[in-house]
Design an enzyme around this catalytic site. Structure first.
Site, short mmCIF file in Angstrom:
data_model
loop_
_atom_site.label_atom_id
_atom_site.label_comp_id
_atom_site.label_asym_id
_atom_site.label_seq_id
_atom_site.Cartn_x
_atom_site.Cartn_y
_atom_site.Cartn_z
N ILE A 196 0.88 -1.19 0.00
CA ILE A 196 0.00 0.00 0.00
C ILE A 196 0.91 1.23 0.00
O ILE A 196 1.80 1.31 0.85
CB ILE A 196 -0.84 0.09 1.31
CG1 ILE A 196 -1.47 -1.25 1.69
CG2 ILE A 196 -1.89 1.20 1.22
CD1 ILE A 196 -1.86 -1.34 3.16
N HIS A 197 0.73 2.13 -0.95
CA HIS A 197 1.51 3.37 -0.85
C HIS A 197 0.88 4.58 -1.51
O HIS A 197 1.34 5.69 -1.33
CB HIS A 197 2.92 3.17 -1.43
CG HIS A 197 2.97 3.24 -2.92
ND1 HIS A 197 2.65 2.18 -3.71
CD2 HIS A 197 3.26 4.26 -3.77
CE1 HIS A 197 2.77 2.53 -4.99
NE2 HIS A 197 3.12 3.79 -5.06
N ARG A 198 -0.18 4.37 -2.32
CA ARG A 198 -0.76 5.50 -3.07
C ARG A 198 -1.27 6.57 -2.13
O ARG A 198 -1.98 6.26 -1.16
CB ARG A 198 -1.98 5.04 -3.87
CG ARG A 198 -1.70 4.22 -5.01
CD ARG A 198 -1.68 4.94 -6.33
NE ARG A 198 -0.83 4.11 -7.13
CZ ARG A 198 0.14 4.52 -7.89
NH1 ARG A 198 0.39 5.80 -8.01
NH2 ARG A 198 0.89 3.68 -8.56
N ASP A 213 -1.93 -1.45 -4.28
CA ASP A 213 -2.39 -0.29 -5.03
C ASP A 213 -1.26 0.20 -5.95
O ASP A 213 -1.33 1.28 -6.52
CB ASP A 213 -2.86 0.85 -4.10
CG ASP A 213 -1.81 1.28 -3.09
OD1 ASP A 213 -0.63 0.86 -3.22
OD2 ASP A 213 -2.16 2.04 -2.18
#
Ligand code: UD1
Ligand code: UDP
Length: 349
Positions: free
Chosen positions: A202-204, A275
């Site tokens: 997850i990083h967006r 993501d």
């Protein structure tokens, strides 16, 4: 020919790894690292593991708001261009480093080459969508990874010097897959068996910077009752602690890993939850069902072919997909044949 390459973020290191070494056989390449990613496990590890030539310039821009980050890069790239006077500038993807390199080059009338051109999410609130549209419109040579990307460009009137060469990330995974088997020990270190865990990333900004979305994702992973391995991007780590969120025992968080370790984790997992743009494609390349934590994707082929499902940050949809989503459809060669780098180098000359 003297080519000046601008890179700065993790996915760009993976993309440049194969291209830079191939370009150097017949050209003089200068690399600028903007310093957008700077922690050892976000930058140095990629240069070491993937044998990427050492950058000639590190601008050390680091983190900051979009204007601060992009503006400072622009100023510093311009002065390197003034000194080096390259024949062309090469940028990858859609980060702030991409846009800064593209603007600096275009303003100085230096021919601009964009690798991974033509991607669109049609969501202008994403910084990446702004970066890629602006970059495509000032590029002189555009290397598109898919037919869809070529068609997206054509809809915007960009048809000249557009080449569908396939995806350089496919070349990378074909090349590094066997090397990863030999050189990494991550499965033993984490005590993991094949297909007994789900890999998540997850990083967006749209997920991390929104409390409700991140909370839903964290709760869905916690409640899934599956063993989950989650290498944490520093941005995510920061927001998880700021929001006071925490993981249950089934979710094992680790620091971001190098590409070779990541490929091993991807190859051996049963499904991927992500993501990330790059990780969605890697799931497809490695025959792993992918559950994408977004409402739309640039990589629509993976969804159309049945290997990717878009669940956004909807807790029930994420949990359901973790439990049920499967795919056995035969795959089409949407991303080329592993010869994207060769095609790019042949065209650049
Ligand atoms: C950037 C790209 C995104 C890409 C991603 C790849 C833009 C607008 N976004 O997002 O398209 O998918 O890289 O990973 O360019 N941080 C550290 N150490 C680092 C790097 C970042 O701690 O080495 C932390 C900082 O708190 C920083 C935050 O992560 O503010 C975000 O970093 P940034 O490079 O701005 O954006 P990414 O989320 O990494
Ligand atoms: N990646 C990695 N280590 C990690 C997470 C991702 O090496 O801990 C790799 C991943 O395999 C892919 C690339 O980084 O090659 C994708 O980068 P990221 O998800 O940061 O950005 P995006 O592709 O969404 O722009």
């Amino acid at each position: 020919m003297k080519i000046l390459t601008v890179i700065g973020a993790r996915p760009q290191f993976v993309k440049a790894s194969m291209v830079s070494n191939a370009l150097r056989k017949n050209n003089n390449e200068i690399i600028i690292h903007t310093g957008q990613h700077y922690d050892d496990n976000m930058s140095k590890v990629f240069f070491e593991e993937l044998d990427i030539p050492k950058p000639d310039y590190n601008l050390n821009i680091c983190s900051g708001n979009h204007g601060y980050q992009t503006g400072n890069m622009l100023i510093k790239i311009e002065s390197v261009l003034q000194k080096e006077k390259p024949d062309c500038v090469l940028v990858y993807g859609d980060t702030n480093s991409t846009l800064a390199g593209a603007l600096a080059s275009s303003k100085m009338l230096i021919p601009l080459i964009h690798i991974e051109a033509g991607l669109r999410s049609y969501n202008m609130t994403m910084p990446e969508e702004q970066n890629r549209i602006l970059t495509d419109h000032i590029s002189n040579i555009l290397f598109a990874p898919t037919k869809t990307a070529v068609s997206n460009l054509s809809k915007e009137g960009i048809v000249k010097n557009v080449y569908n060469v396939g995806d350089v990330m496919y070349d990378s995974i074909l090349h590094f897959n066997k090397i990863a088997e030999k050189k990494t020990n991550i499965m033993n270190i984490l005590n993991l068996n094949k297909e007994e865990y789900i890999l998540a990333t997850i990083h967006r900004a749209e997920n991390t910077n929104d409390f409700n979305r991140l909370k839903n994702i964290v709760e869905a992973l916690n409640e899934s009752e599956e063993k989950i391995i989650l290498p944490l991007h520093p941005r995510t780590q920061k927001y998880i602690s700021e929001y006071g969120l925490s993981f249950e025992k089934n979710v094992q968080t680790i620091q971001s890993v190098g590409y070779l370790e990541m490929v091993m984790l991807e190859k051996n997992c049963k499904k991927i939850v992500t993501d990330s743009g790059g990780v969605q494609k890697e799931a497809f390349f490695l025959d792993k069902p992918c559950i994408t934590l977004r409402e739309e994707t640039e990589w629509i082929e993976t969804v159309e072919n049945g290997w990717n499902i878009l669940v956004g940050a909807d807790k029930l949809k994420i949990k359901d997909a973790i439990l049920q989503f499967k795919c056995n459809e035969p795959k089409n060669g949407y991303f080329g044949f592993g010869d994207a780098v060769k095609k790019i180098v042949d065209i650049i000359g």
